[in-house]
Design an enzyme around this catalytic site. Structure first.
Site, PDB file in Angstrom:
ATOM      1  N   LYS A  69      -3.187  -3.046   1.012  1.00  0.00           N
ATOM      2  CA  LYS A  69      -2.067  -3.481   0.100  1.00  0.00           C
ATOM      3  C   LYS A  69      -1.067  -4.620   0.645  1.00  0.00           C
ATOM      4  CE  LYS A  69       0.404  -0.502  -1.308  1.00  0.00           C
ATOM      5  NZ  LYS A  69       1.631   0.324  -1.896  1.00  0.00           N
ATOM      6  N   THR A  70      -0.361  -3.698   1.765  1.00  0.00           N
ATOM      7  CA  THR A  70       0.602  -4.307   2.470  1.00  0.00           C
ATOM      8  C   THR A  70       0.285  -5.525   2.938  1.00  0.00           C
ATOM      9  OG1 THR A  70       1.723  -2.271   2.773  1.00  0.00           O
ATOM     10  CG2 THR A  70       2.684  -3.928   3.722  1.00  0.00           C
ATOM     11  N   ASP A 123       5.926  -4.467  -5.349  1.00  0.00           N
ATOM     12  CA  ASP A 123       5.008  -3.575  -4.636  1.00  0.00           C
ATOM     13  C   ASP A 123       5.281  -2.174  -5.629  1.00  0.00           C
ATOM     14  OD1 ASP A 123       3.253  -2.415  -2.868  1.00  0.00           O
ATOM     15  OD2 ASP A 123       4.978  -2.338  -1.108  1.00  0.00           O
ATOM     16  N   GLU A 124       4.343  -1.320  -5.199  1.00  0.00           N
ATOM     17  CA  GLU A 124       4.387  -0.049  -5.620  1.00  0.00           C
ATOM     18  C   GLU A 124       4.617  -0.287  -7.217  1.00  0.00           C
ATOM     19  OE1 GLU A 124       3.381   2.244  -3.942  1.00  0.00           O
ATOM     20  OE2 GLU A 124       4.053   2.139  -1.839  1.00  0.00           O
ATOM     21  N   GLN A 131      -1.717   6.772  -7.675  1.00  0.00           N
ATOM     22  CA  GLN A 131      -0.424   6.934  -6.930  1.00  0.00           C
ATOM     23  C   GLN A 131       0.720   7.019  -7.411  1.00  0.00           C
ATOM     24  OE1 GLN A 131      -0.948   5.881  -2.757  1.00  0.00           O
ATOM     25  NE2 GLN A 131      -2.594   4.716  -3.271  1.00  0.00           N
ATOM     26  N   ARG A 140      -3.294   9.834   3.173  1.00  0.00           N
ATOM     27  CA  ARG A 140      -2.528   9.554   4.006  1.00  0.00           C
ATOM     28  C   ARG A 140      -3.348   9.810   5.785  1.00  0.00           C
ATOM     29  NH1 ARG A 140      -0.349   6.195   1.769  1.00  0.00           N
ATOM     30  NH2 ARG A 140      -1.710   7.028   0.263  1.00  0.00           N
TER      31      ARG A 140
END
Length: 883
Positions: free
Chosen positions: A32-33, A231-232, A262, A699
């Site tokens: 994503k980043t 983002d997020e 998430q 994670r």
DNA sequence: CCCTGGTCCCAACTT
DNA sequence: GGGACCAGGG
């Protein structure tokens, strides 16, 4: 373009779809980043977009600085201008500092200044908010056990996040409690306005209001920012969503990136509708799904996906990874919290050593639900002499001494900030006691003035006894001196004070009646090398005079002027934040008093203050003003402390969002802890806990270990309580799990459970062979693989693996401990259900006993039913049977 | 007015 | 394990 070749087709599509709205549904670990940074680079490099017309909004300051770094690496050198990458909150502060005064309305009283916030507003943090609410409740006589300030604040915040006004709350209220809250909310808003202050929620709301109602401001930002990235996105709330829409302008070049699985901040107002309604508000939106996970092994991904699949409220997706197989998920059942922590430390220790030998960089994390769990892990890491880094908990800016000095700065920036003023008005003590403060508060209330205004009023009208008046005057002088330093008029001020009252100079006025002088005892020039250039590391600069004793020591007015001129040789020179801090520390004698205290704690506080001055100096070097320094102090978050170079990180699951580690230990897998007890009655909240579990599991890159303590001490009580395994453990497919030793005795008690616990994965021969591993084992030949290791604890604690031994252990420590009876030892009656036991109810079906209160026939037992949640039943009446 | 020590009550996540 | 609050002595 070369870097596009590094992307998969979906990622590439997400990057190349630059015009119009795009919603990127990005699964965990799907890059994503990377997509966001590449997209920014693509816009600049390929589309020729000016960097400064791109705005990217992230969740934490850490994330934004990281993103900025990565973008810089991709397109650095192309242009001096940079894209704006910031959190929503920081961005809003910038907008507001620039234009908030456009929201002011003319006063109804002619000649009065306009009403509304001004540019030098302060930001109230949670403790500031608490102070305000407490004061209001005291005043309104609403002190009530049912209604705590904390409680009220969370309701106020939730109202704000849903964009509700006090009137809305009042009209909706169906109970007296909510009605009270509406009133407090109303008062709270008035107080903040009077103090020229905003809380975190206000930052979003006011920025939104500004953009909405002032066309010129909105148009300015719409012209400025052509491309917007969020983002997020799953964790944005309504005000953030509105901000996004306002900023999107007519071009609609919005790119939102998120993952509904998430979403873990609904309690902060995050609204799943934002994802669903994106397509409604931007009908032309393109949806891109990123489903290839580049982070985790198949086992980890499958385990996490199976857990989250138990959620009803989700879109569903198919994440896949090319990393077939991998180590199994480790599961360790420790007898108690200490052992769980030792196990984690041992596991990480082995891994770090192994990685070191292979020349790899080791990175591991222990993730837990609540910050208070960190203590045990910290102790265990220390016992293993492992260096670790804790994210969260008590932050630097929450320390008392730091808050004190920051409050001084806030009061100087904006004296109407009554919370800060109250904090420092008698810190360090200068003889302004409770009675005096109450009088000022009353006066403020009667006159409608701020506390600062009331202080001035009390002095002018001489409303207090001489002693208190003198103390108050000296405080006012201090704040006004600080303001003068900031404005660059300090020298003029001192000279003027000396000239106006030649007989009774400034020095006397300031020091009168306080028992300590607030002007230098000696000319500053006696301290060489420390004149205008304040050295943050050197506090010998004796500007303060806490030790001033006799009349003779008191300096003359001339000396005071000398001192001022010495500090600011050039009249008109404004102090920077560091100088101002140093001035405050010296004048209040703050450090001097700490030195006199002469305890280890007092020296550590002095260290902290030095650190604060250092931070202020760094801020000055970046060219920041006091405003910006304080904004930064207010907006740093726990997650910002994360250090990506740390080998071992301890943090909450929430703070771990967006991060990845080769090894993750997910600890405290117990009902009531994770899922947290406060969520257990609400199916939606349970789903959020499950998403949190998903976030935690995903994670892990190579190895994931879950752990649980069979007995856990809660709130430092004498007796540890038996825990019930987290329902999430049971949702992990047993075939993916390998148990890692642990407490045999405890397992028998959990018999009857489904999932992992009922059907432990059969031990492979490989694991049987490795059971000889122990902590002292120096066998370096074996490849480290925690999923195959059966730990044998090296510490005395760890030898207590059975219930009997635990009892023995606690007895040896002089603690009372009553080993609960195992179900197997119970008579075959349906009475006497114990926590952890599976039971059957005629109406609710099968469930697990969570808690037992009372004895005999009157015992109440709380049972967790999968479909009906937590139920409290009287044992005598509930027709419970052993399942 | 200030400080101390005892007691009570609390205990999610965080921009 | 700790913060908030209160009573009582200096």
């Amino acid at each position: 373009m070369s870097f596009l070749d590094e992307l998969n087709p979906q990622q590439r599509e997400a990057v190349e779809t630059t015009d119009g709205p795009v919603l990127i549904l990005a699964g965990a670990g799907s890059g994503k980043t990377r997509v966001i940074t590449f997209r920014i680079a693509y816009l600049i490099e390929k589309m020729g977009v000016m960097p400064e017309s791109i705005l990217a909004v992230t969740f934490t300051n850490k994330a934004s600085s990281e993103m900025a770094e990565r973008v810089e690496k991709l397109v650095g050198g192309l242009s001096v201008a940079k894209p704006v990458i910031s959190t929503f909150h920081s961005f809003c502060v910038r907008v507001l500092r620039r234009d908030v005064e456009a929201l002011r309305i003319p006063s109804t009283v002619p000649g009065q200044p306009p009403i509304g916030l001004t540019k030098n507003f302060v930001i109230y943090d949670e403790s500031d908010q608490q102070q305000v609410v407490k004061g209001i409740m005291r005043r309104m006589g609403l002190e009530d056990k049912q209604l705590t300030p904390r409680n009220v604040l969370s309701r106020i915040s939730s109202a704000k996040n849903h964009m509700l006004e006090p009137q809305d709350i009042y009209l909706q209220s169906a109970d007296p409690k909510t009605e009270k809250i509406a009133h407090i909310f109303e008062e709270y808003r008035k107080e903040l306005r009077k103090a020229n202050a905003m809380d975190f929620d206000d930052l979003l709301l006011e920025a939104m209001r500004l953009l909405k109602s002032v066309a010129a401001v909105r148009e300015y930002y719409n012209r400025r920012f052509q491309y917007l990235l969020v983002d997020e996105y799953q964790d944005t709330n309504r005000p953030q969503y509105e901000l996004m829409r306002l900023l999107a302008g007519a071009g609609h070049n919005v790119c939102a990136v998120g993952d509904e699985d998430q979403s873990i901040y609904s309690w902060r107002g995050a609204d799943i509708r934002n994802i669903l309604e994106f397509e409604r508000d931007f009908p032309e939106a393109k949806i891109v799904r990123l489903e290839q996970n580049y982070r985790s092994t198949q086992n980890i991904l499958e385990a996490a996906s199976t857990v989250v699949a138990n959620n009803v409220r989700r879109k569903g997706k198919n994440l896949w990874t090319a990393r077939q197989g991998g180590a199994k998920i480790g599961y360790y059942e420790a007898p108690d919290g200490e052992n769980e922590a030792l196990f984690a430390a041992d596991t990480i220790n082995r891994y770090v050593r192994q990685a070191g030998e292979n020349g790899e960089t080791a990175r591991a994390a222990v993730l837990y639900r609540t910050n208070s769990q960190s203590r045990l892990f910290e102790e265990a890491m220390r016992r293993y002499q492992l260096k670790y880094h804790v994210v969260g908990g008590f932050s630097f800016y929450e320390r008392a001494e730091i808050k004190d000095l920051v409050s001084y700065l806030k009061a100087i920036q904006n004296p109407d900030d009554s919370v800060s003023l109250l904090r420092v008005i008698n810190t360090p003590v200068r003889g302004i006691g409770k009675t005096t403060i109450e009088m000022i508060e009353r006066l403020a209330l009667e006159t409608g003035l701020s506390m600062w205004g009331a202080v001035g009023e009390a002095i002018t009208r001489q409303l207090l006894p001489a002693r208190a008046l003198a103390a108050l005057k000296s405080f006012r002088e201090l704040i006004e001196d600080g303001r003068a330093m900031l404005a660059g008029t300090f020298v003029e001020r001192v000279v003027e004070a000396a000239g106006v009252a030649p007989g009774e100079g400034a020095a006397e006025q300031r020091s009168a009646g306080t028992g300590q002088s607030f002007v230098p005892t000696q000319p500053v020039s006696t301290q060489p090398g420390d004149e205008t250039d304040f050295d943050p590391g050197n506090f010998s600069f004796d500007f303060g005079a806490a030790d001033a004793t006799g009349e003779d020591d008191r300096p003359s007015t001339d000396e005071a002027v000398d001192a001022a001129v010495e500090v600011f040789r050039a009249p008109g020179a404004a102090a920077n934040t560091g100088e101002l801090l140093k001035f405050l520390i010296d004048r209040t004698g703050y450090i001097k008093l700490l030195e006199e205290e002469d305890t280890p704690e007092s020296y550590s506080r002095i260290e902290n203050l030095r650190e604060l001055v250092n931070a202020a100096m760094d801020s000055r070097d970046r060219g920041e003003t006091l405003d910006q320094f304080l904004d930064h102090a207010a907006l740093v978050s726990d997650a910002d402390q994360y250090d990506e170079h740390a080998q071992i990180t301890l943090m909450t699951l929430h703070a771990a969002k967006g991060l990845e580690f080769p090894l993750v230990v997910l600890a405290g897998m117990e009902e009531g802890l994770f899922p947290h007890s406060r969520t257990m009655l609400d199916p939606d909240a349970i789903e959020e806990e499950r998403r949190l579990c998903y976030v935690g599991m995903t994670r892990a890159m190579d190895t994931l270990v879950l752990s649980r303590a069979v007995y856990r001490r809660r709130y430092g009580t004498d007796m540890p309580e038996a825990s019930v395994p987290s329902r999430f453990l049971e949702e992990v497919p047993p075939r993916l799990v390998e148990e890692m030793g642990g407490s045999r005795a405890s397992r028998s008690r959990d018999r009857g459970a489904t999932g992992v616990l009922a059907r432990p994965a059969p031990r492979s021969s490989a694991s049987a062979e490795t059971t000889h591993y122990s902590y002292e084992d120096e066998d370096q030949s074996a490849t480290w693989n925690p999923a195959r290791v059966k730990p044998k604890m090296a510490t005395p604690l760890a030898n207590y693996n059975s219930i009997d031994n635990i009892a023995e252990f606690f007895a040896s420590r002089g603690k009372k401990f009553n080993a609960p009876k195992m179900p197997s030892e119970e008579p075959k009656s349906r009475r006497g259900f114990r926590p952890g036991q599976k039971v059957k109810h005629p109406k609710y079906g099968e469930g697990t006993v969570y808690q037992r209160e009372g004895d005999g026939e009157d015992a109440k037992i709380t049972v967790q039913f999968p479909r009906f949640g937590l139920k409290k039943l009287v044992e005598r009446y509930a027709q419970l049977e052993k399942a």
